[in-house]
Structures are given as structure tokens and as C-alpha cells.
Design a protein around this motif. Structure first.
Motif, PDB file in Angstrom:
ATOM      1  N   GLY A  86      -3.871   4.133 -16.328  1.00  0.00           N
ATOM      2  CA  GLY A  86      -2.774   3.664 -16.002  1.00  0.00           C
ATOM      3  C   GLY A  86      -2.874   3.417 -14.444  1.00  0.00           C
ATOM      4  N   LEU A  87      -2.611   2.095 -13.995  1.00  0.00           N
ATOM      5  CA  LEU A  87      -2.816   1.698 -12.804  1.00  0.00           C
ATOM      6  C   LEU A  87      -1.431   0.732 -12.415  1.00  0.00           C
ATOM      7  N   GLY A  88      -0.347   1.554 -12.826  1.00  0.00           N
ATOM      8  CA  GLY A  88       1.029   1.003 -12.509  1.00  0.00           C
ATOM      9  C   GLY A  88       1.385   1.614 -10.922  1.00  0.00           C
ATOM     10  N   GLY A  89       2.757   1.704 -10.513  1.00  0.00           N
ATOM     11  CA  GLY A  89       3.177   2.110  -9.507  1.00  0.00           C
ATOM     12  C   GLY A  89       2.402   3.553  -8.968  1.00  0.00           C
ATOM     13  N   VAL A  90       2.622   4.431 -10.060  1.00  0.00           N
ATOM     14  CA  VAL A  90       2.212   5.952  -9.739  1.00  0.00           C
ATOM     15  C   VAL A  90       0.455   5.851  -9.688  1.00  0.00           C
ATOM     16  N   GLY A  91      -0.103   5.099 -10.569  1.00  0.00           N
ATOM     17  CA  GLY A  91      -1.616   5.116 -10.691  1.00  0.00           C
ATOM     18  C   GLY A  91      -2.265   4.484  -9.489  1.00  0.00           C
ATOM     19  N   CYS A  95      -8.400   2.541 -16.546  1.00  0.00           N
ATOM     20  CA  CYS A  95      -8.017   1.686 -17.600  1.00  0.00           C
ATOM     21  C   CYS A  95      -6.394   1.274 -17.527  1.00  0.00           C
ATOM     22  N   ASP A  96      -5.993  -0.008 -17.918  1.00  0.00           N
ATOM     23  CA  ASP A  96      -4.585  -0.330 -18.119  1.00  0.00           C
ATOM     24  C   ASP A  96      -4.420  -0.481 -19.582  1.00  0.00           C
ATOM     25  N   SER A  97      -3.128  -1.126 -19.859  1.00  0.00           N
ATOM     26  CA  SER A  97      -2.955  -1.206 -21.161  1.00  0.00           C
ATOM     27  C   SER A  97      -3.750  -2.219 -22.100  1.00  0.00           C
ATOM     28  N   GLN A  98      -4.688  -3.135 -21.061  1.00  0.00           N
ATOM     29  CA  GLN A  98      -5.397  -4.025 -21.974  1.00  0.00           C
ATOM     30  C   GLN A  98      -7.046  -3.866 -21.811  1.00  0.00           C
ATOM     31  N   ALA A 136      -5.067  -6.139  -6.929  1.00  0.00           N
ATOM     32  CA  ALA A 136      -4.854  -6.952  -7.896  1.00  0.00           C
ATOM     33  C   ALA A 136      -3.897  -6.662  -9.021  1.00  0.00           C
ATOM     34  N   LYS A 137      -3.891  -5.408  -9.252  1.00  0.00           N
ATOM     35  CA  LYS A 137      -2.743  -4.806 -10.277  1.00  0.00           C
ATOM     36  C   LYS A 137      -1.510  -4.938  -9.716  1.00  0.00           C
ATOM     37  N   ALA A 138      -1.388  -4.577  -8.254  1.00  0.00           N
ATOM     38  CA  ALA A 138      -0.087  -4.814  -7.677  1.00  0.00           C
ATOM     39  C   ALA A 138       0.599  -6.325  -7.800  1.00  0.00           C
ATOM     40  N   ASP A 195      -3.697  10.826 -16.539  1.00  0.00           N
ATOM     41  CA  ASP A 195      -2.881  10.223 -17.465  1.00  0.00           C
ATOM     42  C   ASP A 195      -1.561   9.706 -16.622  1.00  0.00           C
ATOM     43  N   VAL A 196      -1.612   8.651 -16.167  1.00  0.00           N
ATOM     44  CA  VAL A 196      -0.369   8.058 -15.437  1.00  0.00           C
ATOM     45  C   VAL A 196       0.026   6.784 -16.118  1.00  0.00           C
ATOM     46  N   THR A 197       0.158   6.804 -17.380  1.00  0.00           N
ATOM     47  CA  THR A 197       0.716   5.743 -18.119  1.00  0.00           C
ATOM     48  C   THR A 197       2.169   6.457 -18.553  1.00  0.00           C
ATOM     49  N   ALA A 198       2.837   5.626 -19.443  1.00  0.00           N
ATOM     50  CA  ALA A 198       4.010   5.974 -20.088  1.00  0.00           C
ATOM     51  C   ALA A 198       3.863   5.890 -21.491  1.00  0.00           C
ATOM     52  N   LEU A 247      -1.463  15.237 -15.892  1.00  0.00           N
ATOM     53  CA  LEU A 247      -0.540  14.224 -16.503  1.00  0.00           C
ATOM     54  C   LEU A 247       0.739  14.004 -15.349  1.00  0.00           C
ATOM     55  N   ALA A 248       1.101  12.698 -15.495  1.00  0.00           N
ATOM     56  CA  ALA A 248       2.466  12.626 -14.945  1.00  0.00           C
ATOM     57  C   ALA A 248       3.072  12.094 -16.174  1.00  0.00           C
ATOM     58  N   ASN A 249       2.496  11.728 -17.404  1.00  0.00           N
ATOM     59  CA  ASN A 249       3.027  11.033 -18.523  1.00  0.00           C
ATOM     60  C   ASN A 249       3.612  12.339 -19.392  1.00  0.00           C
ATOM     61  N   LYS A 250       4.731  12.318 -19.537  1.00  0.00           N
ATOM     62  CA  LYS A 250       5.383  13.404 -20.094  1.00  0.00           C
ATOM     63  C   LYS A 250       5.222  13.291 -21.548  1.00  0.00           C
ATOM     64  N   LYS A 251       5.086  12.060 -22.277  1.00  0.00           N
ATOM     65  CA  LYS A 251       4.931  11.909 -23.675  1.00  0.00           C
ATOM     66  C   LYS A 251       3.709  12.653 -24.298  1.00  0.00           C
ATOM     67  N   ALA A 290      11.808  11.424  -7.378  1.00  0.00           N
ATOM     68  CA  ALA A 290      11.290  10.221  -7.813  1.00  0.00           C
ATOM     69  C   ALA A 290      10.566   9.903  -6.717  1.00  0.00           C
ATOM     70  N   GLY A 291       9.939   8.473  -7.313  1.00  0.00           N
ATOM     71  CA  GLY A 291       9.078   7.794  -6.419  1.00  0.00           C
ATOM     72  C   GLY A 291       7.781   7.894  -6.557  1.00  0.00           C
ATOM     73  N   VAL A 292       6.975   6.936  -6.152  1.00  0.00           N
ATOM     74  CA  VAL A 292       5.596   6.759  -6.578  1.00  0.00           C
ATOM     75  C   VAL A 292       4.700   7.735  -5.726  1.00  0.00           C
ATOM     76  N   GLY A 347       5.749  10.587  -4.040  1.00  0.00           N
ATOM     77  CA  GLY A 347       5.882  11.834  -4.503  1.00  0.00           C
ATOM     78  C   GLY A 347       5.171  12.463  -5.815  1.00  0.00           C
ATOM     79  N   THR A 348       5.290  11.593  -6.762  1.00  0.00           N
ATOM     80  CA  THR A 348       4.463  11.670  -8.029  1.00  0.00           C
ATOM     81  C   THR A 348       3.082  11.728  -7.797  1.00  0.00           C
ATOM     82  N   ALA A 349       2.673  10.706  -6.885  1.00  0.00           N
ATOM     83  CA  ALA A 349       1.028  10.886  -6.900  1.00  0.00           C
ATOM     84  C   ALA A 349       0.672  12.063  -6.056  1.00  0.00           C
TER      85      ALA A 349
HETATM   86  N1  LIG Z   1       7.585   6.320 -10.965  1.00  0.00           N
HETATM   87  C1  LIG Z   1       8.170   7.539 -10.804  1.00  0.00           C
HETATM   88  O1  LIG Z   1       8.856   7.770  -9.865  1.00  0.00           O
HETATM   89  C2  LIG Z   1       7.644   8.805 -11.538  1.00  0.00           C
HETATM   90  C3  LIG Z   1       8.028   9.847 -11.391  1.00  0.00           C
HETATM   91  C4  LIG Z   1       7.522  11.120 -12.351  1.00  0.00           C
HETATM   92  C5  LIG Z   1       6.800  10.598 -13.492  1.00  0.00           C
HETATM   93  N2  LIG Z   1       6.502   9.280 -13.613  1.00  0.00           N
HETATM   94  C6  LIG Z   1       5.623   9.049 -14.915  1.00  0.00           C
HETATM   95  O2  LIG Z   1       4.555   8.554 -14.277  1.00  0.00           O
HETATM   96  C7  LIG Z   1       4.052   7.590 -15.370  1.00  0.00           C
HETATM   97  C8  LIG Z   1       3.682   6.360 -14.846  1.00  0.00           C
HETATM   98  O3  LIG Z   1       4.943   5.805 -14.080  1.00  0.00           O
HETATM   99  P1  LIG Z   1       4.689   4.390 -13.413  1.00  0.00           P
HETATM  100  O4  LIG Z   1       6.116   4.188 -12.627  1.00  0.00           O
HETATM  101  O5  LIG Z   1       3.582   4.168 -12.517  1.00  0.00           O
HETATM  102  O6  LIG Z   1       4.654   3.473 -14.703  1.00  0.00           O
HETATM  103  P2  LIG Z   1       4.217   1.901 -14.638  1.00  0.00           P
HETATM  104  O7  LIG Z   1       4.311   1.179 -13.405  1.00  0.00           O
HETATM  105  O8  LIG Z   1       4.963   0.979 -15.868  1.00  0.00           O
HETATM  106  O9  LIG Z   1       2.828   1.761 -15.110  1.00  0.00           O
HETATM  107  C9  LIG Z   1       2.184   2.527 -16.269  1.00  0.00           C
HETATM  108  C10 LIG Z   1       0.548   2.175 -16.303  1.00  0.00           C
HETATM  109  O10 LIG Z   1       0.195   2.543 -17.586  1.00  0.00           O
HETATM  110  C11 LIG Z   1      -0.529   1.402 -18.250  1.00  0.00           C
HETATM  111  N3  LIG Z   1      -0.528   1.777 -19.849  1.00  0.00           N
HETATM  112  C12 LIG Z   1       0.469   1.529 -20.381  1.00  0.00           C
HETATM  113  N4  LIG Z   1       0.075   1.915 -21.922  1.00  0.00           N
HETATM  114  C13 LIG Z   1      -1.325   2.047 -21.873  1.00  0.00           C
HETATM  115  C14 LIG Z   1      -2.093   2.517 -22.656  1.00  0.00           C
HETATM  116  N5  LIG Z   1      -2.068   2.506 -23.968  1.00  0.00           N
HETATM  117  N6  LIG Z   1      -3.497   2.625 -22.056  1.00  0.00           N
HETATM  118  C15 LIG Z   1      -3.731   2.687 -20.964  1.00  0.00           C
HETATM  119  N7  LIG Z   1      -3.014   2.234 -19.986  1.00  0.00           N
HETATM  120  C16 LIG Z   1      -1.587   2.060 -20.474  1.00  0.00           C
HETATM  121  C17 LIG Z   1       0.027   0.195 -17.717  1.00  0.00           C
HETATM  122  O11 LIG Z   1      -0.903  -0.907 -18.073  1.00  0.00           O
HETATM  123  P3  LIG Z   1      -0.424  -2.395 -17.508  1.00  0.00           P
HETATM  124  O12 LIG Z   1      -0.721  -2.433 -15.919  1.00  0.00           O
HETATM  125  O13 LIG Z   1      -1.422  -3.131 -18.433  1.00  0.00           O
HETATM  126  O14 LIG Z   1       0.870  -2.710 -17.993  1.00  0.00           O
HETATM  127  C18 LIG Z   1       0.141   0.525 -16.414  1.00  0.00           C
HETATM  128  O15 LIG Z   1      -0.832   0.351 -15.588  1.00  0.00           O
HETATM  129  C19 LIG Z   1       5.231   7.436 -16.516  1.00  0.00           C
HETATM  130  O16 LIG Z   1       4.749   8.370 -17.427  1.00  0.00           O
HETATM  131  C20 LIG Z   1       6.306   8.059 -15.644  1.00  0.00           C
HETATM  132  O17 LIG Z   1       7.381   8.608 -16.464  1.00  0.00           O
HETATM  133  C21 LIG Z   1       6.725   8.232 -12.924  1.00  0.00           C
END
Ligand SMILES: NC(=O)c1ccc[n+]([C@@H]2O[C@H](COP(=O)([O-])OP(=O)(O)OC[C@H]3O[C@@H](n4cnc5c(N)ncnc54)[C@H](OP(=O)(O)O)[C@@H]3O)[C@@H](O)[C@H]2O)c1
Length: 363
Positions: free
Chosen positions: A12-17, A45-48, A68-70, A103-106, A126-130, A341-343, A345-347
Motif C-alpha cells: 500500500g502506497l496511498g496517503g498513509v503508505g 506494492c500497490d494494487s497493481q 509518482a504515487k502521489a 499492511d497499509v492497504t484497505a 497493520l493500519a488495515n483493519k480488514k 484521523a489523518g495520514v 497520525g496514522t503513520a
Molecule cells: N487515512 C486515515 O486517516 C487512516 C486512519 C487510520 C487507519 N487508516 C487505514 O490505513 C489504510 C490505508 O489508508 P489510506 O488512506 O492510505 O488508503 P488509500 O489512500 O486508499 O491507499 C490504499 C493503498 O493500498 C493499495 N492497495 C489496495 N489493494 C491492494 C492490494 N490488494 N494489494 C496491494 N496494495 C493494495 C492501493 O493501491 P493503488 O495505489 O494501486 O490504488 C493504495 O496504494 C486503510 O486500511 C485505512 O482504513 C487510515
């Protein structure tokens, strides 16, 4: 001091990653002198896509990847990246002794890769609850061995899990009840309602500010808070399953059908209902808060009236609050409060877990 090298594999390389990568890079010098540890990213790794560098990516590679991810790129599009065929493969190829998986995916699909990592003796943060809110059996399989930490799953960087595990459970202080507001998004919404704003306008603003998931029903339905309540209950050893949690959403079930724009339009129909609920509560010197209660083996989440002058009633904006009622904290609960909340604090929560595992004898 002998330096302990820790290999990092991040899903995961979204906001938190991205915030985690930046925090790890910024902390390197301090980690070396303070703890004698050095982190080296060996896989991203990201989703693809994925990128692997057994010797550890350079600072330049990591920062270019974050940029580049941003800007919306996929790892597979970058020079260093390729299309991946599953996260377990990445763990298999990139893992070395002293590895930690982050694991910082969702995503629901990381459990197999996490289990492989644990079976090899690696740790996971893990930041991912799933993964922790699938079956109780899966939760136990991940937690067995003590090499999984998950501070950021509840309350972002607020040390809720550390307090529960290390200050209360380890101290043999029986916990009778936990209650609190665990959603920054729903905190923003309920304090906005209290200030007289319309429900529909608040949902629109929250979505535009990035406080909600792209589909705001994911937050407003209460399931995210239910997952946090489940993680707390399971951490206490209660064998609950997600469907056993009583969840009251902020909109009727019928609004689950249809597209996001249709849902957004229909929120206007709820404005009057919430205006009245706020006014009725105010007449009793109460306010509405989205409260999670974990009590006597059960957990429930939903909108509640709480006294305006109580700690929950005083909560503002996206702040979270959690109150632990225990034997020791019987007269007044142990209360933690802070930005939930917010990336960043989570990081920070993820980083604290990385350091805790790296400095333990387990990794
Ligand atoms: N944002 C917050 O304030 C916050 C607070 C507490 C906890 N969290 C938790 O932290 C996690 C990340 O949050 P976020 O805001 O960073 O989410 P996000 O911006 O949606 O980023 C998710 C990342 O995970 C990647 N991903 C999705 N499915 C994947 C898979 N199967 N394999 C590998 N990578 C995969 C995505 O790939 P792509 O880049 O290719 O889409 C993306 O880089 C979540 O579980 C969220 O609930 C977030």
C-alpha cells in the motif's frame, strides 16, 4: 553498538503508505543512535504493481516512488516496478530474516501474505483493519506469536491498543467497559450538526475534504467503527464476530442502493430528521455523538445522546476519545483523546509499532 538491519516490505502506497515511507526515511539517523536499528525497504506494492530491491532501495528511489504515487501513478508504470501476481509472492521473494511487513492497504486480501510472513518468522504492522476483522480464528492465527502489531487500526496514532495491551491487560486490571468516539469523520459530522449545519451539507463537505471514503456510505453506515470496536473486543479476548456487533448507520438501508451521486442527493431528505434530533437532544442539555460501546461481551455502535458537558459531549471535530472503565479506573475512567484521523497520525502509529517490534526479541 551493533546495528540491527530490518528489511521492510510494504503493501500500500496511498496517503498513509506514503506518509510511512517519509517518516521512516526522516527517522533513520535517530533510529540508529537511539535504538541501534536500521530500516531498509526491500519491497513496495500497490494494487497493481510491485518493486523489489534485495539490497534496499535508495533514498532517491523511495522519494521518487512516493512522488509518482502521489501523482497517481501505478508502481507497475515505474522503471523499478512490474505487475505483481499476489502479495504472498512478494513476501516469498523479498523476505529475509529480520523482515517486517507493513499492511497499509484497505484490502481484504492480505491475510495469506501476512500468514506466510509470520510462518517465516517475520513481523507485521497493520493500519488495515480488514485482516483483523475477518473470522475470530483468522484474528487468533495472526496474533499468535506476538509478532503482529496494529496500533493505527483504532484511533490512528492515539495509543489505544498499547494502553489496552500494555497498561491494562498486562497489569491484570479487569476491563468492564470501553466506550468512545472512534471516527474522525463521524466526529466532524456530529459536531457540525450540533453547530446547526445541515446533514447533507456536512456529508458533502466531509467528502470534498477527503474525510470520507470515496463512497461516504462506508463511513456513514458505521461499519468502520464496528471494525474498530471488534478489534478492541477481540484484543480483550472476546471471541466476537463482525455480524454480532449491533450497528446503527446514519441513513436507512434503502439508501444503500444506487450510485454515490444518487446517495448524495438523497441525504437532503435526512436534513429535517437530524435537525429535529439535535434540537430534541439540546432541550435535554445533550448532544449527539456516534458512540461505540464494548460492554459485558457485547459491542454496539450508533448515534447516541450524551450530556453536553461530558467528555464525549465536549469532543470537537475529528478528535477521537476512548474511555476505559476498569477495576483500577473505577471512579473515573482512563481516558485517551487526540486526533483520530489523518495520514500523519496514522503513520506515526505504524512507526511506533515498527520500532516496538524491531527492538523486541521477537524479530
Ligand atoms: N487515512 C486515515 O486517516 C487512516 C486512519 C487510520 C487507519 N487508516 C487505514 O490505513 C489504510 C490505508 O489508508 P489510506 O488512506 O492510505 O488508503 P488509500 O489512500 O486508499 O491507499 C490504499 C493503498 O493500498 C493499495 N492497495 C489496495 N489493494 C491492494 C492490494 N490488494 N494489494 C496491494 N496494495 C493494495 C492501493 O493501491 P493503488 O495505489 O494501486 O490504488 C493504495 O496504494 C486503510 O486500511 C485505512 O482504513 C487510515
Amino acid at each position: 553498538m551493533t546495528m540491527k538491519e530490518i528489511a521492510l516490505i510494504q503493501f500500500g502506497l496511498g496517503g498513509v503508505g506514503r506518509a510511512v515511507v517519509e517518516r521512516v526515511l526522516a527517522a533513520q539517523d535517530e533510529l540508529e543512535w537511539r535504538y541501534g536499528i536500521r530500516f531498509a525497504y526491500v519491497a513496495l506494492c500497490d494494487s497493481q504493481g510491485a518493486a523489489i530491491e534485495q539490497q534496499g532501495f535508495t533514498y532517491g528511489d523511495l522519494m521518487r516512488t512516493v512522488t509518482a504515487k502521489a501523482e497517481g501513478a501505478s508502481l507497475a508504470d515505474l522503471d523499478i516496478g512490474y505487475d505483481h501476481e499476489g502479495l504472498a509472492d512478494i513476501v516469498d521473494v523479498a523476505g529475509t530474516s529480520n523482515a517486517l511487513v507493513i499492511d497499509v492497504t484497505a484490502s481484504d486480501d492480505t491475510v495469506e501474505a501476512l500468514q506466510l510472513a509470520l510462518s517465516r518468522g517475520y513481523g507485521a504492522v497493520l493500519a488495515n483493519k480488514k485482516p483483523l476483522t475477518q473470522t475470530y480464528e483468522t484474528f487468533l492465527s495472526l496474533l499468535k506469536g506476538g509478532r503482529v502489531r496494529y496500533e493505527a487500526t483504532v484511533g490512528s496514532g492515539v495509543p489505544v491498543i498499547a494502553t489496552l495491551q500494555q497498561a491494562l491487560i498486562a497489569a491484570h486490571d479487569p476491563i468492564h467497559r470501553i466506550e468512545g468516539c472512534f471516527s474522525g469523520t463521524l466526529g466532524y459530522l456530529t459536531t457540525g450538526l450540533q453547530a446547526g449545519e445541515a446533514f447533507s451539507a456536512l456529508v458533502r463537505q466531509a467528502r470534498a475534504s477527503g474525510y470520507t471514503e470515496p463512497d461516504p456510505r462506508d463511513d456513514l453506515g458505521g461499519m468502520d467503527v464496528a471494525r474498530k470496536a471488534l478489534i478492541l473486543a477481540r484484543t480483550m479476548g472476546w471471541p466476537l464476530e463482525l455480524p454480532q456487533i449491533q450497528v446503527e448507520g446514519l441513513f436507512p438501508d434503502t439508501m444503500n442502493q444506487g450510485t454515490v451521486p444518487e446517495f448524495m442527493q438523497k441525504t437532503v431528505d435526512l436534513d429535517e430528521l437530524y435537525r429535529q434530533r439535535v434540537a430534541t437532544a439540546a432541550g435535554r442539555d445533550q448532544v449527539l455523538r456516534y458512540v461505540a460501546t464494548i460492554d459485558r461481551g457485547r459491542a454496539q455502535v450508533g448515534l447516541q445522546e450524551v450530556p453536553r458537558r461530558s467528555p464525549l459531549g465536549q469532543l470537537q471535530g475529528t478528535d477521537n476519545l476512548i474511555a476505559f472503565h476498569t477495576d483500577v479506573y473505577a471512579d473515573a475512567p482512563l481516558v485517551l483523546q487526540g486526533r483520530g484521523a489523518g495520514v500523519h497520525g496514522t503513520a506515526a502509529g505504524v512507526m511506533a509499532d515498527l520500532v516496538a517490534l524491531s527492538t523486541s526479541f521477537l524479530i
